[in-house]
Design a protein around this motif. Structure first.
Motif, PDB file in Angstrom:
ATOM      1  N   ARG A 111       0.931  -1.071  -0.236  1.00  0.00           N
ATOM      2  CA  ARG A 111      -0.405   0.060  -0.251  1.00  0.00           C
ATOM      3  C   ARG A 111       1.040   1.413   0.050  1.00  0.00           C
ATOM      4  N   GLY A 121      -6.085  14.807   0.502  1.00  0.00           N
ATOM      5  CA  GLY A 121      -6.990  13.073   0.786  1.00  0.00           C
ATOM      6  C   GLY A 121      -7.664  14.328   2.224  1.00  0.00           C
ATOM      7  N   HIS A 123     -10.861  16.362   4.812  1.00  0.00           N
ATOM      8  CA  HIS A 123     -11.655  17.110   4.556  1.00  0.00           C
ATOM      9  C   HIS A 123     -12.303  17.789   5.108  1.00  0.00           C
ATOM     10  N   ASN A 131     -10.751  12.818  10.757  1.00  0.00           N
ATOM     11  CA  ASN A 131      -9.473  12.667   9.051  1.00  0.00           C
ATOM     12  C   ASN A 131      -8.619  11.157   9.218  1.00  0.00           C
ATOM     13  N   LEU A 134     -10.497   9.001   7.924  1.00  0.00           N
ATOM     14  CA  LEU A 134     -11.239   9.163   6.489  1.00  0.00           C
ATOM     15  C   LEU A 134      -9.679   8.538   5.894  1.00  0.00           C
ATOM     16  N   ASN A 135      -8.955   8.671   6.198  1.00  0.00           N
ATOM     17  CA  ASN A 135      -7.497   8.529   5.622  1.00  0.00           C
ATOM     18  C   ASN A 135      -6.697   6.821   5.682  1.00  0.00           C
ATOM     19  N   ILE A 138      -8.649   4.997   3.462  1.00  0.00           N
ATOM     20  CA  ILE A 138      -8.793   5.217   2.119  1.00  0.00           C
ATOM     21  C   ILE A 138      -7.254   4.276   1.577  1.00  0.00           C
TER      22      ILE A 138
END
Length: 426
Positions: A111, A121, A123, A131, A134-135, A138
């Protein structure tokens, strides 16, 4: 595709080309586009074009990358340097799959965690904590995996007080701190960094560099780092690639790469004839004129292990000389002083005399790398007078090499002088 990669290879790039078409995107409004089209149809100048700017036609193109080939191994810390427009950021965007190549292919294992610019990346409406999750998502991590690391991420980021505040209220420095902390602590085998540390403060930069080095050495992470700060490239990277107009012009030793980037690659001469004042510097008195310098018994300027530097200098006396002194100054590729060798009161001679002098210089304690020299001749008019320079000139470059057989490899970040080992008192 993975069968085409060697076992210890994590990134393989083959004949990678990225072409951008110029003059395709409109000016932003239909009215201005129509104005430009009508002016072109009548053979007139574009009224919406900036003064002095070049007008690109629809068929024009630009090669940001031009058929490059790279292989990167597990745990390598690779710096990528070059002038603006060389293709550095384009390469990282292709590796991060932000854009696709025009030709060629990219293969990789593991990865990738990317920081291509501040806050990529993130928000803006979400908090720092949100966040982080969120990362992680991803990158393909589960919520439980991110939760197990979130305390370490928050502590490293130095943003504990603001972690539950929307990131749109963060400063650029806070963005960098949190973004780097996320990229460094989440489970990505490859870290890609594009000039991100330029915004952070010096203390945090050092902390980030230490963390990236630790990840590469202890966790076998691979780091690709783009920067215009040569000090951070030197501190972090074990290998460096120089890009120029979309092509690789060097791939190898960090010091050599930086020297090429800074324009210091002047050739490996073992002799130099001084003609005119091209290599000379102003002196208080021009009592001598250096004519020639060479390394005796050498066909190159590379010195290994304990090999001494045998230097021959030839100069003409423009005046009577008494008690001439010489200082040979050594500097690195950045022109920062490393050390100096001094000999005093070694020569006296008459005006008009052409003199040849040989010196033997022990450079064994200077660590491997390329170095510049400078010859400074000086003396006193009398015992009570201050020293005055009678000739000063750029000298021959030289390179130090070591066999490193069963020896600890000296890290250049420790300095340029390799001292004797510490003695234990019994």
């Amino acid at each position: 595709m993975m069968n085409d990669m060697k076992e210890n290879c994590v990134i393989k790039i083959e004949n990678l080309t990225k072409e951008y078409r110029l003059g395709v995107i409109g000016s932003g409004t239909l009215r201005r586009d129509l104005q430009s089209w009508y002016a072109k149809k009548r053979g007139k100048e574009d009224p919406n074009l900036r003064i002095g700017a070049k007008a690109y036609t629809k068929g024009d193109s630009f090669l940001a990358l031009d058929g490059i080939n790279i292989e990167i191994k597990h745990g390598e810390r690779v710096g990528i340097i070059g002038a603006n427009g060389a293709g550095k950021s384009t390469l990282l965007k292709l590796l991060s799959r932000v854009t696709s190549p025009t030709e060629g292919r990219i293969m990789f294992r593991g990865r990738i965690a990317s920081m291509l610019e501040v806050g990529t990346g993130f928000h803006a409406e979400l908090t720092g904590r949100e966040n982080i999750y969120l990362n992680g998502a991803i990158l393909g991590m589960s919520k439980e995996e991110v939760t197990s690391k979130i305390d370490s991420i928050i502590e490293f980021s130095e943003c504990e007080r603001f972690i539950d505040t929307p990131v749109k209220r963060y400063s650029s420095g806070m963005f960098v701190k949190l973004a780097f902390a996320v990229a460094a602590h989440l489970d990505a085998e490859i870290m890609i960094m594009d000039e991100v540390l330029a915004v952070g403060d010096m203390k945090f930069q050092k902390k980030c560099i230490a963390k990236m080095r630790e990840l590469a050495l202890n966790e076998n992470r691979t780091v690709l780092y783009v920067s215009h700060n040569m000090n951070t490239i030197r501190e972090l990277c074990s290998r460096c690639i120089v890009l120029d107009h979309g092509k690789i012009i060097f791939d190898g030793d960090v010091d050599e790469a930086i020297k090429i980037y800074l324009g210091g690659n002047q050739g490996d001469f073992c002799a130099c004839e001084y003609v005119g004042n091209a290599l000379k510097e102003p002196s208080e008195r021009n009592d001598i004129c250096l004519k020639f310098a060479k390394y005796t018994g050498k066909t190159d300027n590379i010195f290994y292990d304990d090999e001494k530097l045998n230097l021959e200098l030839i100069w003409l006396n423009n005046a009577d000389i008494n008690n001439l002194c010489l200082r040979i100054e050594i500097s690195d590729f950045r022109r920062f002083p490393v050390t100096a060798f001094v000999i005093e009161n070694f020569y006296s001679g008459r005006a008009g005399e052409l003199h040849t002098q040989r010196f033997k210089i022990d450079v064994s304690k200077i660590v491997r790398g390329g170095y510049y020299t400078r010859y400074v001749f000086y003396n006193k008019k009398d015992e009570n007078a201050p020293f005055e320079t009678v000739e000063s000139a750029s000298g021959l470059n030289f390179r130090r090499r070591k066999a490193d057989i069963n020896e600890m490899r000296w890290q250049k970040s420790w300095g340029s002088i390799e001292m004797n080992s510490i003695e234990i008192e019994k």
